[in-house]
Design a protein around this motif. Structure first.
Motif, mmCIF file in Angstrom:
data_model
loop_
_atom_site.group_PDB
_atom_site.id
_atom_site.type_symbol
_atom_site.label_atom_id
_atom_site.label_comp_id
_atom_site.label_asym_id
_atom_site.label_seq_id
_atom_site.Cartn_x
_atom_site.Cartn_y
_atom_site.Cartn_z
ATOM 1 N N LEU A 449 0.782 -1.246 -0.040
ATOM 2 C CA LEU A 449 -0.133 -0.025 -0.095
ATOM 3 C C LEU A 449 0.824 1.311 -0.097
ATOM 4 O O LEU A 449 0.529 2.110 -0.269
ATOM 5 N N GLY A 450 2.169 1.119 0.280
ATOM 6 C CA GLY A 450 3.148 2.202 0.575
ATOM 7 C C GLY A 450 2.977 3.345 -0.629
ATOM 8 O O GLY A 450 3.034 4.341 -0.527
ATOM 9 N N LEU A 451 3.450 2.445 -1.918
ATOM 10 C CA LEU A 451 3.311 3.368 -3.061
ATOM 11 C C LEU A 451 2.203 3.940 -3.432
ATOM 12 O O LEU A 451 1.855 5.164 -3.967
ATOM 13 N N ALA A 452 1.117 3.081 -3.451
ATOM 14 C CA ALA A 452 -0.314 3.484 -3.884
ATOM 15 C C ALA A 452 -0.719 4.668 -3.107
ATOM 16 O O ALA A 452 -1.246 5.764 -3.545
ATOM 17 N N ILE A 453 -0.410 4.686 -1.668
ATOM 18 C CA ILE A 453 -0.630 5.801 -0.856
ATOM 19 C C ILE A 453 0.151 6.875 -1.111
ATOM 20 O O ILE A 453 -0.398 8.290 -1.405
ATOM 21 N N ALA A 454 1.502 7.085 -1.732
ATOM 22 C CA ALA A 454 2.220 7.902 -1.786
ATOM 23 C C ALA A 454 2.050 8.505 -3.043
ATOM 24 O O ALA A 454 1.845 9.761 -3.239
ATOM 25 N N ARG A 455 1.674 7.895 -4.069
ATOM 26 C CA ARG A 455 1.367 8.164 -5.391
ATOM 27 C C ARG A 455 0.075 9.204 -5.201
ATOM 28 O O ARG A 455 -0.265 10.387 -5.718
ATOM 29 N N SER A 456 -1.016 8.561 -4.341
ATOM 30 C CA SER A 456 -2.351 9.159 -4.321
ATOM 31 C C SER A 456 -2.042 10.561 -3.581
ATOM 32 O O SER A 456 -2.594 11.672 -4.098
ATOM 33 N N LEU A 457 -1.289 10.810 -2.605
ATOM 34 C CA LEU A 457 -1.172 11.885 -2.192
ATOM 35 C C LEU A 457 -0.328 13.016 -2.603
ATOM 36 O O LEU A 457 -0.632 14.237 -2.649
ATOM 37 N N ALA A 458 0.703 12.607 -3.597
ATOM 38 C CA ALA A 458 1.486 13.163 -4.535
ATOM 39 C C ALA A 458 0.620 13.735 -5.432
ATOM 40 O O ALA A 458 0.526 15.107 -5.937
ATOM 41 N N ARG A 459 -0.104 13.022 -6.222
ATOM 42 C CA ARG A 459 -1.136 13.510 -7.212
ATOM 43 C C ARG A 459 -2.154 14.721 -6.635
ATOM 44 O O ARG A 459 -2.625 15.549 -7.138
ATOM 45 N N ALA A 460 -2.376 14.463 -5.304
ATOM 46 C CA ALA A 460 -3.256 15.299 -4.901
ATOM 47 C C ALA A 460 -2.854 16.884 -4.815
ATOM 48 O O ALA A 460 -3.452 17.779 -4.761
ATOM 49 N N HIS A 461 -1.420 16.749 -4.746
ATOM 50 C CA HIS A 461 -0.696 17.995 -4.799
ATOM 51 C C HIS A 461 -0.535 18.572 -5.940
ATOM 52 O O HIS A 461 0.052 19.528 -6.076
ATOM 53 N N GLY A 462 -0.975 17.778 -6.970
ATOM 54 C CA GLY A 462 -0.628 18.068 -8.463
ATOM 55 C C GLY A 462 0.912 17.654 -9.097
ATOM 56 O O GLY A 462 1.398 18.026 -9.914
ATOM 57 N N GLY A 463 1.305 16.655 -8.157
ATOM 58 C CA GLY A 463 2.729 16.022 -8.728
ATOM 59 C C GLY A 463 2.533 14.544 -8.928
ATOM 60 O O GLY A 463 1.273 14.233 -9.418
ATOM 61 N N ASP A 464 3.547 13.998 -8.518
ATOM 62 C CA ASP A 464 3.584 12.526 -8.978
ATOM 63 C C ASP A 464 4.752 11.758 -8.079
ATOM 64 O O ASP A 464 5.724 12.229 -7.887
ATOM 65 N N VAL A 465 4.857 10.475 -8.338
ATOM 66 C CA VAL A 465 5.680 9.685 -7.893
ATOM 67 C C VAL A 465 6.033 8.648 -8.890
ATOM 68 O O VAL A 465 5.347 8.133 -9.653
ATOM 69 N N ALA A 466 7.329 8.369 -8.976
ATOM 70 C CA ALA A 466 7.723 7.451 -10.170
ATOM 71 C C ALA A 466 9.102 6.657 -9.598
ATOM 72 O O ALA A 466 9.941 7.187 -8.715
ATOM 73 N N LEU A 467 9.285 5.410 -9.942
ATOM 74 C CA LEU A 467 10.305 4.674 -9.555
ATOM 75 C C LEU A 467 11.195 4.391 -10.961
ATOM 76 O O LEU A 467 10.350 3.910 -11.769
ATOM 77 N N ALA A 468 12.405 4.183 -10.645
ATOM 78 C CA ALA A 468 13.167 3.763 -11.954
ATOM 79 C C ALA A 468 14.148 3.162 -11.403
ATOM 80 O O ALA A 468 14.835 3.451 -10.401
ATOM 81 N N PRO A 469 15.032 2.395 -12.354
ATOM 82 C CA PRO A 469 16.161 1.617 -12.206
ATOM 83 C C PRO A 469 17.300 2.537 -11.811
ATOM 84 O O PRO A 469 17.384 3.632 -12.607
ATOM 85 N N ARG A 470 18.162 2.443 -11.060
ATOM 86 C CA ARG A 470 19.421 3.642 -10.542
ATOM 87 C C ARG A 470 20.547 3.038 -11.518
ATOM 88 O O ARG A 470 20.998 1.654 -11.455
ATOM 89 N N GLU A 471 21.318 4.046 -12.054
ATOM 90 C CA GLU A 471 22.663 3.562 -12.734
ATOM 91 C C GLU A 471 23.662 2.847 -11.693
ATOM 92 O O GLU A 471 23.856 3.468 -10.599
ATOM 93 N N GLY A 472 24.141 1.658 -12.105
ATOM 94 C CA GLY A 472 25.197 0.997 -11.109
ATOM 95 C C GLY A 472 24.349 0.240 -10.378
ATOM 96 O O GLY A 472 25.058 -0.166 -9.110
ATOM 97 N N GLY A 473 22.986 -0.153 -10.251
ATOM 98 C CA GLY A 473 22.367 -0.852 -9.444
ATOM 99 C C GLY A 473 21.579 -0.244 -8.391
ATOM 100 O O GLY A 473 21.925 0.810 -7.735
ATOM 101 N N GLY A 474 20.248 -0.797 -8.315
ATOM 102 C CA GLY A 474 19.493 -0.108 -7.057
ATOM 103 C C GLY A 474 18.476 0.394 -7.700
ATOM 104 O O GLY A 474 17.889 0.355 -8.990
ATOM 105 N N THR A 475 17.707 1.343 -6.793
ATOM 106 C CA THR A 475 16.399 2.167 -7.428
ATOM 107 C C THR A 475 16.319 3.442 -7.062
ATOM 108 O O THR A 475 16.875 3.664 -5.954
ATOM 109 N N ILE A 476 15.968 4.233 -7.778
ATOM 110 C CA ILE A 476 15.620 5.863 -7.347
ATOM 111 C C ILE A 476 13.966 5.995 -7.535
ATOM 112 O O ILE A 476 13.649 5.888 -8.368
#
Ligand SMILES: Nc1ncnc2c1ncn2[C@@H]1O[C@H](COP(=O)(O)OP(=O)(O)OP(=O)(O)O)[C@@H](O)[C@H]1O
Ligand SMILES: [Mg+2]
Length: 489
Positions: A449-476
């Motif tokens: 639920l963590g990401l779903a809640i984070a995105r819904s709150l960010a979008r309510a601000h007119g923004g967004d949340v996105a996840l992408a692979p990080r260069e050299g390994g990991g996530t950003i």
């Protein structure tokens, strides 16, 4: 002003240029025709003038003969009775030579006209100075000699007129040939101009077909597909003319529509889940509270048995899920205020550390410019908390290359971007599109639920949340939030 209205009007420009080229060709043909007609008229005037000159030459020669005939008349009658007639004819002969002199041009013809004039004058002189005195003196024995003397200049006049006539004939032929040459040249140029104009008109027609009909047909097909509900319909037209601009605007519109449609579907899905879930969650929440209370009493009174600890732990898990569900289902009301980003983030990091959730993970706040945004402090804190929680979980994973998490932020135009990067196992490409689905989790103790809640709150601000692979390994993970209230703009 939109990007489309700034575009160069190339299709219109090309059409105007093509029509201008066709008009120039027609104009050129017209000019060539007018100039040629003027030249032909000049040449034909020259032919007419030369014809007149020839007639004037013949007339002068005829008058020379006429003058001689009247002289001969006097010689035959051997008196002066005919002199009066003769005077009139002589005057006419003089007028004819004067006219001839006026009609000719050029050194040769002028010299020949002068000679004719002199010879006719000489014939007249011989009649007056030699014939008339001989008649007076009745010298009949001189008749043959006087005939010869008066006839001599006439023969010469006839010969010279023949030469003059041939000269004028040649000049007249040359002028006529020149007129014919100009006519031929004009015909070739005019035909070439018209042929070129026709070829150009066909090329313009072809160009119009390609540059207008085809894009218009593609736009029509795209609009029909979009109208039928195919949100993937794109025109995909390159170029920088008006129709390409229209097609690109259509593609942007279709992409925006598809994104909005997806957001709507997502929102309605969340809403229906939320409706059911919030009802269930609400009903479960109270019994869970009661159960938790009794378990805690039992642990205190009956001794801290392992089974009771496990039950309490599981009840807490259930309460966390219920709280998450209620958070997701509740309509987000953003109470905006001026929020300093730096303290908000350091606070979230400290709280995570204080709760022991980030034990063993080094979180560094790389920082960024001092930024104040108009946001709901509690909700933004929740977004950062959820993402930090995920990053810490990833950093703790056995597959992680380092137990570190780095937090930074920067301004991009009127937006602030907060990035939370880890060196965890990363996200598999096939699960990346599902990360924000409620209840999607890969963690044994996760609720999804963590990401779903984070995105819904960010979008309510007119923004967004996105996840992408990080260069050299990991996530950003990146959160973007507008600095100012988008509604207030
Ligand atoms: N930083 C990350 N690195 C790797 N995977 C991640 C990361 N963040 C999220 N994920 C993946 O996304 C899934 C969903 O995350 P989400 O935060 O929504 O749920 P969760 O962390 O599993 O549970 P919870 O509701 O308790 O947060 C995770 O289970 C995990 O597979
Ligand atoms: Mg999580």
């Amino acid at each position: 002003m939109t990007a489309t209205s700034r575009r160069p009007r190339t299709t219109a420009k090309r059409i105007v240029l093509a029509f201008a080229a066709v008009l120039v060709l027609f104009g050129l043909a017209l000019v060539v025709m007018l100039v040629s007609l003027a030249e032909i008229a000049t040449a034909e005037r020259e032919v007419a003038r030369l014809d007149h000159a020839k007639h004037a030459g013949h007339h002068a020669a005829a008058m020379a003969r006429e003058q001689y005939i009247h002289q001969a008349h006097s010689l035959l009658e051997w008196n002066e009775r005919h002199v009066e007639h003769y005077e009139a004819v002589a005057a006419e002969a003089r007028a004819a030579t004067a006219h001839l002199r006026m009609m000719v041009t050029g050194a040769g013809p002028i010299a020949q006209a002068d000679q004719i004039e002199q010879l006719i004058a000489e014939s007249d002189r011989r009649f007056r100075d030699e014939v008339l005195p001989a008649i007076h003196a009745d010298q009949r024995d001189r008749i043959s000699e006087l005939h010869r003397r008066t006839e001599e200049p006439v023969a010469e006049v006839v010969a010279i007129n023949g030469t003059l006539n041939r000269t004028l004939e040649r000049a007249s032929d040359a002028a006529a040939a020149r007129a014919e040459g100009i006519r031929g040249r004009a015909r070739v140029v005019v035909v070439a101009c018209f042929a070129l104009a026709i070829v150009l008109a066909i090329a313009v027609g072809g160009y119009l077909l390609r540059s207008i009909s085809r894009p218009v047909a593609a736009l029509t097909r795209g609009a029909e597909r979009l109208g039928a509900g195919d949100l993937d319909a794109r025109i995909g037209l390159g170029g920088d003319d008006e129709l390409a601009g229209l097609a690109q605007a259509f593609d942007r519109m279709a992409a925006d529509l598809a994104a909005r449609q997806a957001a709507l579907v997502e929102a309605s899905r969340l809403a229906s889940i939320g409706q059911v879930a919030s009802g269930v969650a609400h009903e479960i929440n109270n019994p869970l509270g009661v159960m938790l209370g009794y378990v805690q009493i039992m642990r205190r009174s009956d001794g801290d048995r392992e089974e009771l600890r496990i039950i309490e732990d599981e009840i807490r898990q259930c309460k966390a899920i219920v709280a998450g569900l209620l958070e997701l289902a509740r309509p987000v009301v953003v109470a905006r205020a001026e929020v300093e980003l730096a303290p908000l983030i350091t606070d979230a990091v400290e709280r995570l550390a204080d709760s022991g959730q980030s034990a063993g993970v080094a979180i560094t706040v790389a920082g960024g410019p001092a930024t104040t945004i108009a946001a709901d402090d509690r909700k933004l804190r929740q977004v950062v908390h959820n993402l930090l929680g995920n990053a810490v979980e990833a950093a703790r994973d056995p597959a992680a290359s380092a137990s570190t998490v780095e937090v930074a932020w920067r301004s991009i135009g009127a937006t602030v971007e907060v990035s939370i990067a880890d060196r965890g196992p990363g996200v598999a490409a096939d699960v990346l599109p599902r990360l924000f689905e409620p209840f999607f989790t890969t963690r044994a103790r996760g609720h999804g639920l963590g990401l779903a809640i984070a995105r819904s709150l960010a979008r309510a601000h007119g923004g967004d949340v996105a996840l992408a692979p990080r260069e050299g390994g990991g996530t950003i993970a990146r959160v973007t939030v507008p600095c100012a209230d988008p509604e207030a703009r």
